[in-house]
Design a protein around this motif. Structure first.
Motif, PDB file in Angstrom:
ATOM      1  N   PRO A 137       0.796  -1.064  -0.151  1.00 25.73           N
ATOM      2  CA  PRO A 137       0.091   0.039   0.290  1.00 25.73           C
ATOM      3  C   PRO A 137       0.726   1.217  -0.037  1.00 25.73           C
ATOM      4  O   PRO A 137       0.664   2.230   0.694  1.00 25.73           O
ATOM      5  N   ASP A 138       1.778   1.361  -1.049  1.00 25.49           N
ATOM      6  CA  ASP A 138       2.692   2.607  -0.873  1.00 25.49           C
ATOM      7  C   ASP A 138       1.914   4.121  -1.668  1.00 25.49           C
ATOM      8  O   ASP A 138       2.122   4.606  -1.009  1.00 25.49           O
ATOM      9  N   GLN A 139       1.133   3.875  -2.638  1.00 23.66           N
ATOM     10  CA  GLN A 139       0.399   4.886  -3.192  1.00 23.66           C
ATOM     11  C   GLN A 139      -1.171   5.032  -2.781  1.00 23.66           C
ATOM     12  O   GLN A 139      -1.776   4.166  -2.916  1.00 23.66           O
ATOM     13  N   PRO A 140      -1.028   6.290  -2.189  1.00 26.26           N
ATOM     14  CA  PRO A 140      -2.583   6.428  -1.550  1.00 26.26           C
ATOM     15  C   PRO A 140      -3.737   6.403  -2.976  1.00 26.26           C
ATOM     16  O   PRO A 140      -3.310   6.290  -3.961  1.00 26.26           O
ATOM     17  N   ALA A 141      -4.945   6.279  -2.519  1.00 23.04           N
ATOM     18  CA  ALA A 141      -6.013   6.246  -3.607  1.00 23.04           C
ATOM     19  C   ALA A 141      -6.242   7.502  -4.181  1.00 23.04           C
ATOM     20  O   ALA A 141      -5.969   8.581  -3.754  1.00 23.04           O
ATOM     21  N   ASP A 142      -6.711   7.691  -5.350  1.00 20.93           N
ATOM     22  CA  ASP A 142      -6.838   8.836  -6.306  1.00 20.93           C
ATOM     23  C   ASP A 142      -8.217   9.361  -5.332  1.00 20.93           C
ATOM     24  O   ASP A 142      -8.958   8.805  -4.740  1.00 20.93           O
ATOM     25  N   ALA A 143      -8.209  10.834  -5.414  1.00 24.05           N
ATOM     26  CA  ALA A 143      -9.195  11.486  -4.873  1.00 24.05           C
ATOM     27  C   ALA A 143     -10.099  11.675  -6.267  1.00 24.05           C
ATOM     28  O   ALA A 143      -9.697  11.377  -7.377  1.00 24.05           O
ATOM     29  N   GLY A 144     -11.595  11.709  -6.111  1.00 24.27           N
ATOM     30  CA  GLY A 144     -12.463  11.749  -7.196  1.00 24.27           C
ATOM     31  C   GLY A 144     -13.935  11.761  -6.752  1.00 24.27           C
ATOM     32  O   GLY A 144     -14.154  11.951  -5.643  1.00 24.27           O
TER      33      GLY A 144
END
Length: 290
Positions: free
Chosen positions: A50-57
């Motif tokens: 889980p290195d990259q956070p989720a997109d906002a959207g």
């Protein structure tokens, strides 16, 4: 509640921000509503790394628009939808793996709805630059530390001893950069890595990594994401055509189109302590040209 019977088709590896999809499952999750669609342009937090956070959207249905508060991987064996904390590894046979978009609990979304999903472009861009800078910095770090190995070690994509892959304990992608931590423990020393004097040479290490990165950025090395298929758990690979070689790293994140987009890239190092074990922390920052 219906349960999905096929992995989510993901379109974010190609850079897509917007897609039209059909809702295949809706379920309460904590104080949120988990909405699963047959396809998505929203990058979720990876369950395994889980290195990259989720997109906002946002998710739009009819005239209504709902903020996507988070996006995580979910799994089902046909009996229950497990959101976030998975009971099996992604790709396990007999399981379906999907992206759960977490909305406010009062969102009026139902199975069968046609919806529009759109990732925030600025957030995606900043995280993509950060992830690309992270990979490039890891390769430059391996090169800078190559002469500290006294034994043959697993090699990275460019043929240098893979310090990053062997010693890393955590990686966190941030807007325009990343923070990576490496344990300098006994097993690493037994493998042939000499950490003596490293704590007193962090400025020199940063200068070496920065110089390598500057050359690659100046060359505007192209970057692409290769994938075997469109499913969420299909293997994807970060590919960067560096001046002297093609680098390939397995990766499920999103990325810039070239190293030139990163602008100036700089790293800094610090030594930390984890219960008596030294930890090398590398902070990478990208400053794109305006």
């Amino acid at each position: 509640m219906g349960l999905p019977d096929a992995d989510t088709i993901v379109t974010y590896p190609t850079g897509e921000l917007r897609t039209i999809a059909t809702v295949v499952a809706v379920a309460p999750h904590d104080d949120r509503l988990a909405v699963v669609t047959d396809r998505t342009s929203i990058h979720p937090v990876d369950a395994a790394w889980p290195d990259q956070p989720a997109d906002a959207g946002v998710l739009r249905v009819g005239s209504r628009e709902y903020a996507i508060r988070d996006a995580v991987v979910a799994a089902t064996d046909g009996d229950e939808l497990h959101v976030g904390a998975l009971p099996v590894r992604p790709g396990t046979e007999g399981w379906t793996f999907v992206v759960a978009h977490l909305l406010d609990a009062d969102a009026a979304v139902a199975e069968g709805d046609e919806v529009e999903l759109e990732a925030d472009a600025a957030t995606r861009r900043s995280l993509s630059l950060g992830h690309t800078a992270c990979h490039a910095a890891s390769l430059a770090l391996n090169r800078a530390l190559a002469d500290r190995w006294s034994k043959a070690a697993r090699e990275d994509a460019l043929g240098a001893p893979d310090f990053d892959g062997i010693a890393i304990t955590s990686s966190r992608i941030e807007p325009m950069g990343s923070v990576d931590r490496y344990r300098l423990n006994k097993s690493l020393r037994r493998a042939g890595f000499d950490a003596a004097g490293l704590a007193d040479a962090l400025d020199e290490l940063a200068a070496s990594v920065d110089a390598t990165l500057a050359g690659w950025v100046d060359a505007d090395a192209p970057v692409r994401v290769e994938r075997v298929g469109d499913g969420l758990t299909e293997r994807r690979t970060w590919v960067c055509e560096l001046p002297d070689a093609s680098a390939r790293i397995p990766c499920g994140g999103t990325h810039a189109g070239s190293l030139g987009e990163l602008g100036a890239v700089h790293v800094s190092f610090a030594m930390e302590d984890d219960g008596g074990t030294p930890v090398l922390a590398m902070t990478t920052r990208s400053t794109p040209a305006t």
